[in-house]
Design a protein around this motif. Structure first.
Motif, PDB file in Angstrom:
ATOM      1  N   PHE A 173       1.088  -1.203  -0.103  1.00 54.82           N
ATOM      2  CA  PHE A 173      -0.264  -0.008  -0.107  1.00 54.82           C
ATOM      3  C   PHE A 173       0.898   1.275   0.230  1.00 54.82           C
ATOM      4  CE2 PHE A 173      -2.189   3.433   2.034  1.00 54.82           C
ATOM      5  CZ  PHE A 173      -3.517   3.409   1.300  1.00 54.82           C
ATOM      6  N   VAL A 174       1.904   1.266   0.857  1.00 55.84           N
ATOM      7  CA  VAL A 174       2.693   2.421   1.004  1.00 55.84           C
ATOM      8  C   VAL A 174       3.353   2.824  -0.267  1.00 55.84           C
ATOM      9  CG1 VAL A 174       4.548   3.360   2.109  1.00 55.84           C
ATOM     10  CG2 VAL A 174       2.883   2.228   3.423  1.00 55.84           C
ATOM     11  N   SER A 175       4.040   1.433  -0.787  1.00 52.00           N
ATOM     12  CA  SER A 175       4.665   1.796  -2.147  1.00 52.00           C
ATOM     13  C   SER A 175       4.009   2.257  -3.283  1.00 52.00           C
ATOM     14  CB  SER A 175       5.465   0.295  -2.383  1.00 52.00           C
ATOM     15  OG  SER A 175       6.010   0.285  -3.802  1.00 52.00           O
ATOM     16  N   HIS A 176       2.769   1.676  -3.566  1.00 50.27           N
ATOM     17  CA  HIS A 176       1.828   1.925  -4.596  1.00 50.27           C
ATOM     18  C   HIS A 176       1.292   3.242  -4.376  1.00 50.27           C
ATOM     19  CE1 HIS A 176       3.171  -1.274  -6.884  1.00 50.27           C
ATOM     20  NE2 HIS A 176       3.092  -2.076  -5.948  1.00 50.27           N
ATOM     21  N   TRP A 177       0.782   3.502  -3.330  1.00 47.31           N
ATOM     22  CA  TRP A 177       0.159   5.062  -2.890  1.00 47.31           C
ATOM     23  C   TRP A 177       1.062   6.236  -3.093  1.00 47.31           C
ATOM     24  CZ3 TRP A 177      -4.809   6.132  -1.933  1.00 47.31           C
ATOM     25  CH2 TRP A 177      -5.035   7.589  -1.478  1.00 47.31           C
ATOM     26  N   ASN A 178       2.381   5.569  -2.684  1.00 54.40           N
ATOM     27  CA  ASN A 178       3.329   6.703  -3.035  1.00 54.40           C
ATOM     28  C   ASN A 178       4.218   6.910  -4.258  1.00 54.40           C
ATOM     29  OD1 ASN A 178       3.135   8.155  -0.536  1.00 54.40           O
ATOM     30  ND2 ASN A 178       4.487   6.697   0.565  1.00 54.40           N
ATOM     31  N   ASP A 179       3.893   6.027  -5.072  1.00 54.75           N
ATOM     32  CA  ASP A 179       4.454   5.940  -6.446  1.00 54.75           C
ATOM     33  C   ASP A 179       4.393   7.021  -7.389  1.00 54.75           C
ATOM     34  OD1 ASP A 179       5.950   4.687  -8.378  1.00 54.75           O
ATOM     35  OD2 ASP A 179       4.608   3.205  -9.020  1.00 54.75           O
ATOM     36  N   TYR A 180       5.624   7.499  -7.592  1.00 55.83           N
ATOM     37  CA  TYR A 180       5.577   8.663  -8.685  1.00 55.83           C
ATOM     38  C   TYR A 180       6.151   8.365 -10.149  1.00 55.83           C
ATOM     39  CZ  TYR A 180       6.593  13.467 -10.549  1.00 55.83           C
ATOM     40  OH  TYR A 180       6.642  14.308 -11.492  1.00 55.83           O
ATOM     41  N   PHE A 181       7.377   7.504 -10.142  1.00 56.69           N
ATOM     42  CA  PHE A 181       8.102   7.120 -11.346  1.00 56.69           C
ATOM     43  C   PHE A 181       7.282   6.569 -12.326  1.00 56.69           C
ATOM     44  CE2 PHE A 181      10.576   4.232 -13.618  1.00 56.69           C
ATOM     45  CZ  PHE A 181      11.360   5.113 -14.428  1.00 56.69           C
ATOM     46  N   TRP A 182       6.618   5.491 -11.832  1.00 55.80           N
ATOM     47  CA  TRP A 182       5.720   4.599 -12.784  1.00 55.80           C
ATOM     48  C   TRP A 182       4.791   5.162 -13.323  1.00 55.80           C
ATOM     49  CZ3 TRP A 182       8.132   0.439 -14.363  1.00 55.80           C
ATOM     50  CH2 TRP A 182       7.275  -0.561 -15.142  1.00 55.80           C
ATOM     51  N   LEU A 184       4.403   8.451 -14.011  1.00 53.57           N
ATOM     52  CA  LEU A 184       4.832   9.548 -14.627  1.00 53.57           C
ATOM     53  C   LEU A 184       5.278   8.930 -15.954  1.00 53.57           C
ATOM     54  CD1 LEU A 184       6.211  12.579 -15.177  1.00 53.57           C
ATOM     55  CD2 LEU A 184       8.028  11.387 -14.151  1.00 53.57           C
ATOM     56  N   VAL A 185       5.799   7.894 -16.136  1.00 52.85           N
ATOM     57  CA  VAL A 185       6.321   7.022 -17.494  1.00 52.85           C
ATOM     58  C   VAL A 185       5.043   6.617 -18.220  1.00 52.85           C
ATOM     59  CG1 VAL A 185       7.507   5.244 -18.311  1.00 52.85           C
ATOM     60  CG2 VAL A 185       8.629   6.614 -16.571  1.00 52.85           C
ATOM     61  N   MET A 186       4.028   6.041 -17.519  1.00 52.16           N
ATOM     62  CA  MET A 186       3.060   5.277 -18.166  1.00 52.16           C
ATOM     63  C   MET A 186       1.841   6.005 -18.527  1.00 52.16           C
ATOM     64  SD  MET A 186       4.195   2.286 -18.690  1.00 52.16           S
ATOM     65  CE  MET A 186       5.368   1.473 -18.113  1.00 52.16           C
ATOM     66  N   THR A 187       1.738   7.423 -18.028  1.00 53.13           N
ATOM     67  CA  THR A 187       0.380   8.170 -18.207  1.00 53.13           C
ATOM     68  C   THR A 187       0.863   9.386 -18.797  1.00 53.13           C
ATOM     69  OG1 THR A 187       0.599   9.219 -15.935  1.00 53.13           O
ATOM     70  CG2 THR A 187      -0.758   6.896 -16.092  1.00 53.13           C
ATOM     71  N   ASP A 188      -0.239   9.982 -19.638  1.00 55.94           N
ATOM     72  CA  ASP A 188       0.010  11.453 -20.157  1.00 55.94           C
ATOM     73  C   ASP A 188      -1.229  12.383 -20.026  1.00 55.94           C
ATOM     74  OD1 ASP A 188       2.340  10.718 -21.606  1.00 55.94           O
ATOM     75  OD2 ASP A 188       1.145   9.491 -22.988  1.00 55.94           O
ATOM     76  N   SER A 189      -2.326  11.848 -19.269  1.00 52.39           N
ATOM     77  CA  SER A 189      -3.532  12.594 -19.111  1.00 52.39           C
ATOM     78  C   SER A 189      -3.989  12.493 -17.608  1.00 52.39           C
ATOM     79  CB  SER A 189      -4.669  12.213 -20.056  1.00 52.39           C
ATOM     80  OG  SER A 189      -5.198  10.706 -19.613  1.00 52.39           O
ATOM     81  N   ALA A 190      -4.580  13.568 -17.257  1.00 55.43           N
ATOM     82  CA  ALA A 190      -4.884  13.798 -15.581  1.00 55.43           C
ATOM     83  C   ALA A 190      -5.795  12.732 -15.440  1.00 55.43           C
ATOM     84  CB  ALA A 190      -5.316  15.088 -15.536  1.00 55.43           C
ATOM     85  N   GLY A 191      -6.707  12.155 -16.056  1.00 52.77           N
ATOM     86  CA  GLY A 191      -7.879  11.388 -16.040  1.00 52.77           C
ATOM     87  C   GLY A 191      -7.432  10.085 -15.297  1.00 52.77           C
ATOM     88  N   VAL A 192      -6.142   9.643 -15.721  1.00 48.92           N
ATOM     89  CA  VAL A 192      -5.748   8.351 -15.061  1.00 48.92           C
ATOM     90  C   VAL A 192      -4.499   8.582 -14.263  1.00 48.92           C
ATOM     91  CG1 VAL A 192      -6.541   7.197 -17.373  1.00 48.92           C
ATOM     92  CG2 VAL A 192      -4.162   7.980 -17.222  1.00 48.92           C
ATOM     93  N   ARG A 193      -4.000   9.449 -13.824  1.00 48.41           N
ATOM     94  CA  ARG A 193      -3.133   9.757 -12.938  1.00 48.41           C
ATOM     95  C   ARG A 193      -3.521  10.026 -11.564  1.00 48.41           C
ATOM     96  NH1 ARG A 193       0.899  14.220 -16.069  1.00 48.41           N
ATOM     97  NH2 ARG A 193       2.099  12.818 -17.284  1.00 48.41           N
ATOM     98  N   PRO A 194      -2.519   9.386 -10.693  1.00 51.04           N
ATOM     99  CA  PRO A 194      -2.806   9.125  -9.370  1.00 51.04           C
ATOM    100  C   PRO A 194      -2.419  10.411  -8.545  1.00 51.04           C
ATOM    101  CG  PRO A 194      -0.616   8.194  -9.619  1.00 51.04           C
ATOM    102  CD  PRO A 194      -1.338   8.634 -10.864  1.00 51.04           C
ATOM    103  N   LEU A 195      -2.757  10.354  -7.108  1.00 49.20           N
ATOM    104  CA  LEU A 195      -2.846  11.616  -6.290  1.00 49.20           C
ATOM    105  C   LEU A 195      -1.302  12.238  -6.131  1.00 49.20           C
ATOM    106  CD1 LEU A 195      -4.574  13.277  -4.506  1.00 49.20           C
ATOM    107  CD2 LEU A 195      -4.278  11.916  -2.538  1.00 49.20           C
ATOM    108  N   THR A 196      -0.032  11.317  -6.447  1.00 53.07           N
ATOM    109  CA  THR A 196       1.355  11.634  -6.362  1.00 53.07           C
ATOM    110  C   THR A 196       1.412  12.788  -7.405  1.00 53.07           C
ATOM    111  OG1 THR A 196       1.717   9.675  -7.392  1.00 53.07           O
ATOM    112  CG2 THR A 196       2.103   9.721  -5.144  1.00 53.07           C
ATOM    113  N   MET A 197       0.913  12.457  -8.749  1.00 52.54           N
ATOM    114  CA  MET A 197       0.994  13.464  -9.814  1.00 52.54           C
ATOM    115  C   MET A 197       0.345  14.766  -9.490  1.00 52.54           C
ATOM    116  SD  MET A 197       2.802  11.655 -11.955  1.00 52.54           S
ATOM    117  CE  MET A 197       2.951  12.602 -13.423  1.00 52.54           C
ATOM    118  N   GLY A 198      -0.644  14.446  -9.122  1.00 52.98           N
ATOM    119  CA  GLY A 198      -1.558  15.685  -8.797  1.00 52.98           C
ATOM    120  C   GLY A 198      -0.842  16.612  -7.613  1.00 52.98           C
ATOM    121  N   ILE A 199      -0.345  16.108  -6.686  1.00 59.60           N
ATOM    122  CA  ILE A 199       0.673  16.995  -5.879  1.00 59.60           C
ATOM    123  C   ILE A 199       1.868  17.325  -6.459  1.00 59.60           C
ATOM    124  CG2 ILE A 199       1.913  16.839  -3.759  1.00 59.60           C
ATOM    125  CD1 ILE A 199      -1.139  16.390  -3.163  1.00 59.60           C
ATOM    126  N   ALA A 200       2.237  17.086  -7.583  1.00 64.80           N
ATOM    127  CA  ALA A 200       3.263  17.739  -8.298  1.00 64.80           C
ATOM    128  C   ALA A 200       2.812  18.537  -9.105  1.00 64.80           C
ATOM    129  CB  ALA A 200       4.019  16.557  -9.220  1.00 64.80           C
TER     130      ALA A 200
END
Length: 246
Positions: A173-182, A184-200
């Motif tokens: 849970f901690v690893s994937h909830w905090n994941d940023y690198f993966w 960032l590589v696998m997504t381009d649109s906000a509709g499928v990005r997680p919370l870590t990308m939103g914080i960025a």
């Protein structure tokens, strides 16, 4: 982090630092959440994290059971492959994985954030070590009572291994909830990005670091981890105290 999230912009720049805000700015959280589709980010994080944990449990429990309690050809070689997968960092393999997922046409969806993590080499290793501590006599007694292998896993192995399962689920849970690198590589649109990308997204606004807004977003990101840790830690203690292997 909590203190800064409740400060004004001027207080975040003050020296010496302000530890207790003069007037808590709860509006910082509203501004952080309004900076993007944060409900979508949060939903994606929950979906990805829970899906990964569920799939990992489905895969690693029977795998660990087989490695711990069965004898079959190639067992040592297969377990060596598991250990090898445990040692190789994801950054080494992300290019071939990306190319494979691109060939499947699922880049920029939730699936590439889930599928590569369906199995956990660390989880298989840790659970296998725990399963090996369960006496074989208990399993043989269940088989004499005509219990199926699925029933043995569900009624014996899982209940007696709750500390290991809770630990693995917490780490995952901690690893994937905090994941940023993966993402960032696998997504381009906000509709499928997680919370870590939103914080960025909060990091820079017109070239100025709004630390009070950034820290408000980070508080929102961290609170679920603290809650899950509190719940999981209680289950681990309870499992060690009240169950155990006899």
């Amino acid at each position: 982090m909590v203190s800064t999230s409740l400060q004004t912009f001027q207080e975040t720049l003050a020296f010496p630092p302000t530890w207790i805000p003069a007037a808590p700015q709860w509006i910082n959280f509203a501004e952080a959440m309004s900076a993007g589709p944060f409900l979508t980010y949060a939903r994606n994080s929950v979906t990805v994290t829970l899906s990964v944990i569920a799939l990992q449990l489905i895969v690693m429990i029977p795998a660990a059971y087989a490695f711990a309690k069965y004898k079959f050809a190639g067992k040592k070689a297969l377990f060596a492959m598991v250990l090898l997968a445990f040692m190789i960092p994801g950054q080494v393999t992300f290019i071939p994985v990306y190319l494979m997922l691109a060939d499947w046409g699922i880049i920029d969806t939730l699936l590439p954030q889930i599928i590569p993590f369906m199995s956990s080499a660390f989880g298989i290793f840790l659970l296998r070590q725990y399963f090996m501590q369960i006496p074989q006599e208990i399993i043989e007694s269940a088989r004499l009572d005509n219990a199926s292998e699925f029933a043995i896993i569900r009624k014996i192995m899982i209940p007696m291994s709750m500390p290991a399962l809770a630990t693995i689920a917490l780490f995952s849970f901690v690893s994937h909830w905090n994941d940023y690198f993966w993402p960032l590589v696998m997504t381009d649109s906000a509709g499928v990005r997680p919370l870590t990308m939103g914080i960025a997204v909060l990091r820079e606004t017109e070239g100025i670091s709004n630390w009070h807004i950034i820290m408000a977003g980070n508080v929102v990101l961290v609170v679920p981890i603290l809650l899950v840790y509190a719940i999981a830690s209680k289950h681990i203690v309870k499992a060690f105290v009240y169950s155990g292997i006899k």
